[in-house]
Scaffold this active site. Structure first.
Site, PDB file in Angstrom:
ATOM      1  N   TRP A  21       0.822  -1.224   0.000  1.00 55.17           N
ATOM      2  CA  TRP A  21       0.000   0.000   0.000  1.00 55.17           C
ATOM      3  C   TRP A  21       0.849   1.264   0.000  1.00 55.17           C
ATOM      4  O   TRP A  21       1.821   1.356   0.748  1.00 55.17           O
ATOM      5  CB  TRP A  21      -0.861   0.009   1.266  1.00 55.17           C
ATOM      6  CG  TRP A  21      -1.559   1.296   1.514  1.00 55.17           C
ATOM      7  CD1 TRP A  21      -1.074   2.387   2.193  1.00 55.17           C
ATOM      8  CD2 TRP A  21      -2.875   1.670   1.080  1.00 55.17           C
ATOM      9  NE1 TRP A  21      -2.009   3.397   2.205  1.00 55.17           N
ATOM     10  CE2 TRP A  21      -3.131   2.979   1.527  1.00 55.17           C
ATOM     11  CE3 TRP A  21      -3.873   1.008   0.339  1.00 55.17           C
ATOM     12  CZ2 TRP A  21      -4.333   3.645   1.277  1.00 55.17           C
ATOM     13  CZ3 TRP A  21      -5.065   1.673   0.096  1.00 55.17           C
ATOM     14  CH2 TRP A  21      -5.276   2.969   0.565  1.00 55.17           C
ATOM     15  N   ASP A  24      -0.396   9.094   0.583  1.00 54.61           N
ATOM     16  CA  ASP A  24       0.129  10.440   0.322  1.00 54.61           C
ATOM     17  C   ASP A  24       1.648  10.530   0.107  1.00 54.61           C
ATOM     18  O   ASP A  24       2.404   9.889   0.837  1.00 54.61           O
ATOM     19  CB  ASP A  24      -0.147  11.370   1.520  1.00 54.61           C
ATOM     20  CG  ASP A  24      -1.525  11.234   2.095  1.00 54.61           C
ATOM     21  OD1 ASP A  24      -2.362  10.520   1.520  1.00 54.61           O
ATOM     22  OD2 ASP A  24      -1.755  11.856   3.143  1.00 54.61           O
ATOM     23  N   GLN A  40       3.387   7.653   2.403  1.00 59.38           N
ATOM     24  CA  GLN A  40       2.642   6.817   3.337  1.00 59.38           C
ATOM     25  C   GLN A  40       2.657   5.382   2.810  1.00 59.38           C
ATOM     26  O   GLN A  40       2.225   5.119   1.681  1.00 59.38           O
ATOM     27  CB  GLN A  40       1.196   7.328   3.445  1.00 59.38           C
ATOM     28  CG  GLN A  40       1.086   8.719   4.033  1.00 59.38           C
ATOM     29  CD  GLN A  40       1.232   8.707   5.538  1.00 59.38           C
ATOM     30  OE1 GLN A  40       0.302   8.360   6.254  1.00 59.38           O
ATOM     31  NE2 GLN A  40       2.413   9.070   6.040  1.00 59.38           N
ATOM     32  N   SER A  85       0.970  11.729   7.664  1.00 61.63           N
ATOM     33  CA  SER A  85       1.608  12.654   6.726  1.00 61.63           C
ATOM     34  C   SER A  85       2.291  13.854   7.371  1.00 61.63           C
ATOM     35  O   SER A  85       1.943  14.277   8.475  1.00 61.63           O
ATOM     36  CB  SER A  85       0.581  13.136   5.703  1.00 61.63           C
ATOM     37  OG  SER A  85       0.315  12.066   4.823  1.00 61.63           O
ATOM     38  N   ARG A 144      -3.915  17.105  11.782  1.00 63.80           N
ATOM     39  CA  ARG A 144      -2.856  16.330  11.128  1.00 63.80           C
ATOM     40  C   ARG A 144      -2.276  17.010   9.893  1.00 63.80           C
ATOM     41  O   ARG A 144      -2.843  17.926   9.337  1.00 63.80           O
ATOM     42  CB  ARG A 144      -3.385  14.943  10.756  1.00 63.80           C
ATOM     43  CG  ARG A 144      -4.576  14.927   9.826  1.00 63.80           C
ATOM     44  CD  ARG A 144      -4.970  13.467   9.570  1.00 63.80           C
ATOM     45  NE  ARG A 144      -6.148  13.348   8.746  1.00 63.80           N
ATOM     46  CZ  ARG A 144      -7.385  13.298   9.202  1.00 63.80           C
ATOM     47  NH1 ARG A 144      -7.605  13.377  10.495  1.00 63.80           N
ATOM     48  NH2 ARG A 144      -8.402  13.195   8.375  1.00 63.80           N
ATOM     49  N   GLU A 205      -7.472  18.150   5.138  1.00 63.20           N
ATOM     50  CA  GLU A 205      -6.193  17.513   5.467  1.00 63.20           C
ATOM     51  C   GLU A 205      -5.123  17.937   4.458  1.00 63.20           C
ATOM     52  O   GLU A 205      -5.412  18.501   3.418  1.00 63.20           O
ATOM     53  CB  GLU A 205      -6.328  15.983   5.549  1.00 63.20           C
ATOM     54  CG  GLU A 205      -7.273  15.380   4.544  1.00 63.20           C
ATOM     55  CD  GLU A 205      -7.587  13.916   4.815  1.00 63.20           C
ATOM     56  OE1 GLU A 205      -7.377  13.420   5.914  1.00 63.20           O
ATOM     57  OE2 GLU A 205      -8.055  13.254   3.884  1.00 63.20           O
TER      58      GLU A 205
HETATM   59  C1  FRU Z   1      -4.722  11.807   3.562  1.00 58.68           C
HETATM   60  C2  FRU Z   1      -4.483  11.227   4.943  1.00 58.68           C
HETATM   61  C3  FRU Z   1      -3.789  12.218   5.837  1.00 58.68           C
HETATM   62  C4  FRU Z   1      -3.159  11.327   6.874  1.00 58.68           C
HETATM   63  C5  FRU Z   1      -2.730  10.158   6.041  1.00 58.68           C
HETATM   64  C6  FRU Z   1      -2.800   8.841   6.757  1.00 58.68           C
HETATM   65  O1  FRU Z   1      -4.881  10.825   2.578  1.00 58.68           O
HETATM   66  O2  FRU Z   1      -5.698  10.799   5.520  1.00 58.68           O
HETATM   67  O3  FRU Z   1      -4.660  13.177   6.386  1.00 58.68           O
HETATM   68  O4  FRU Z   1      -2.070  11.931   7.514  1.00 58.68           O
HETATM   69  O5  FRU Z   1      -3.589  10.124   4.913  1.00 58.68           O
HETATM   70  O6  FRU Z   1      -2.233   7.824   5.984  1.00 58.68           O
END
Ligand code: FRU
Length: 476
Positions: A21, A24, A40, A85, A144, A205
């Site tokens: 997987w 971001d 991520q 992130s 976040r 976000e």
């Molecule tokens: C956006 C998000 C961010 C978070 C991350 C978690 O896609 O939801 O807000 O930090 O992905 O993987």
């Protein structure tokens, strides 16, 4: 670990980890002649859980080399449930990652002393332990994706949040040292009841904030309350170091496949953005495939004097082009096919210029089976002034989203210049340097490769079309 068979939907010139997987992009930074990308990543499988930061490095923005995982959740630490992130900065020579620890959502730091290979969690983490107390109740703990920049001798941060029942929030902080942060107030507060020009939903976000073309550009990704991911929204306006006054607004990349973008100011001055290309097939299909998510192509951003977006793929992508085929000066009429002499491929760039009457409806057929059973269409309709990616016949698989993705585009009497990138399951379309529309499609037939022109209503003239097969980014 199960190693899956090669999957013909895997993009070849878009960055992604070998398996599992990704979502971001994170921590983009240019460091000693190299571009560093973090992202991520779940090394355990093709689903979102216990997120790490993957890491890759490039010299040309196009070809990438995988580096070891940069951040792993620390049991008992503020990021024990995931390293979500964030961004990267150069703190007087010390490369520093500023990221979201979960759960609860807090701001953490990590630094590297060996040239960005190994990362040490900063003992002061979390440097912000949660949302500002005066608004904490309304945030529901959503706090976040710190984005940090340096301005007038101080560090500034924006971070995503929400005011429950009202709309999204971008919160603004300031610090002398990345460790002590002072909350300055919201940089922007959304109104979830406002529908035009863009609905900005409930939670924001991944905010980014940059000076650009004499203005400031803010963008973030908008989520509905139950966590449905919508699209990245941008605002252009004026910033005086404290207050941001937006005056233009829109969607950064259309199509609902591109999400959570992060931009990097290159040393040469360009502002380049990448986003996460989400999958548009079921979780079961993603698990069966063994991989999920890719990074968009790098795109340069600019603003017109009126605050409208300019967006183009970076010039470096031309390095992928193989021998081109050219077509020119075709008067197109409805009901005919076979304009492009058997042109086909699923890793292609197509540049096409059309001149059309205001009521014309026309475009390209892509990834089409010889009998048309599977096909994706990219259509411009003058009457509605919309560019659409029609995926309703893109795949025979029952497991995929076959929605039509639309973006508003006015030609104002001028030509339509398209740059189309087809990379197996990814389609990114740039139109007139003014918009990007990205989508995901999953043809099942090995012969769903055809490219043709398509006219529903004329008159339309193809001025020129050039198509290049593009090479994979992993082979030099
Ligand atoms: C956006 C998000 C961010 C978070 C991350 C978690 O896609 O939801 O807000 O930090 O992905 O993987």
């Amino acid at each position: 670990m199960i190693v899956n068979a090669p999957d013909r939907r895997q993009p070849r010139f878009h960055f992604r980890p070998a398996q599992n997987w990704m979502n971001d992009p994170n921590g983009l930074i240019q460091w000693q002649g190299q571009y560093h990308l973090f992202y991520q990543y779940n090394p355990a499988g093709p689903y979102h859980a216990r997120i790490h930061w993957g890491h890759a490095v490039s010299r040309d923005l196009v070809h990438w080399e995988h580096w070891p995982v940069a951040l792993t959740p620390t049991p008992g630490g503020p990021d024990q449930d995931g390293c979500w992130s964030g961004c990267a900065v150069d703190n007087a020579g010390v490369p520093t990652l500023i990221y979201t620890g979960v759960h609860p959502q807090v701001v953490c730091l990590a630094t590297s002393a060996d040239g960005l290979r190994r990362w040490d969690k900063h003992p002061a983490s979390p440097v912000i332990a949660g949302p500002p107390p005066e608004i904490a109740a309304g945030t529901g703990g959503h706090f976040r994706d710190p984005f940090v920049w340096r301005e007038a001798g101080q560090w500034h941060m924006v971070i995503g949040s929400q005011a429950a029942g009202r709309g999204g929030l971008v919160l603004h902080y300031r610090s002398p040292d990345l460790l002590r942060w002072e909350y300055l107030g919201p940089l922007l507060a959304g109104d979830a009841t406002q529908a035009e020009p863009v609905w900005t939903a409930a939670m924001w976000e991944c905010p980014n904030f940059f000076a650009l073309d004499g203005q400031h550009l803010l963008f973030f990704s908008a989520q509905t309350a139950p966590g449905e991911l919508l699209y990245p929204v941008y605002y252009a306006g004026a910033f005086d170091g404290q207050r941001f006054q937006p005056r233009a607004q829109g969607i950064l990349v259309h199509g609902q496949s591109f999400y959570a973008p992060l931009a990097l100011r290159l040393d040469d001055g360009r502002l380049v953005v990448w986003g996460w290309l989400k999958e548009a097939r079921s979780e079961a299909a993603q698990r069966a495939a063994g991989w999920s998510g890719a990074l968009s192509l790098p795109m340069t951003l600019g603003l017109t004097p009126a605050g409208e977006l300019r967006i183009e793929p970076v010039a470096e992508l031309q390095a992928l082009r193989q021998a081109p085929r050219h077509f020119a000066e075709l008067a197109l009429s409805p009901g005919r096919a076979g304009w492009l002499d058997g042109l086909h491929g699923d890793c292609l760039e197509i540049e096409a210029v059309f001149e059309a009457s205001p009521e014309a409806e026309f475009g390209l057929q892509l990834l089409a089976a010889p009998d048309g059973q599977e096909q994706t269409r990219l259509i411009y309709a003058g009457r509605t002034q919309r560019l659409s990616l029609e995926a309703d016949q893109a795949s025979l698989s029952p497991d995929v989203d076959r929605g039509v993705r639309r973006a508003p585009l006015s030609l104002a009497g001028g030509a339509l210049r398209l740059r189309v990138f087809v990379d197996r399951s990814v389609i990114e379309v740039f139109a007139n340097g003014r918009l990007c529309l990205a989508g995901r499609v999953y043809p099942t037939r090995p012969d769903s490769l055809g490219v043709d022109l398509l006219v529903r209503q004329g008159p339309v003239r193809l001025k020129s079309l050039t198509a290049w097969p593009l090479s994979a980014i992993w082979e030099r």
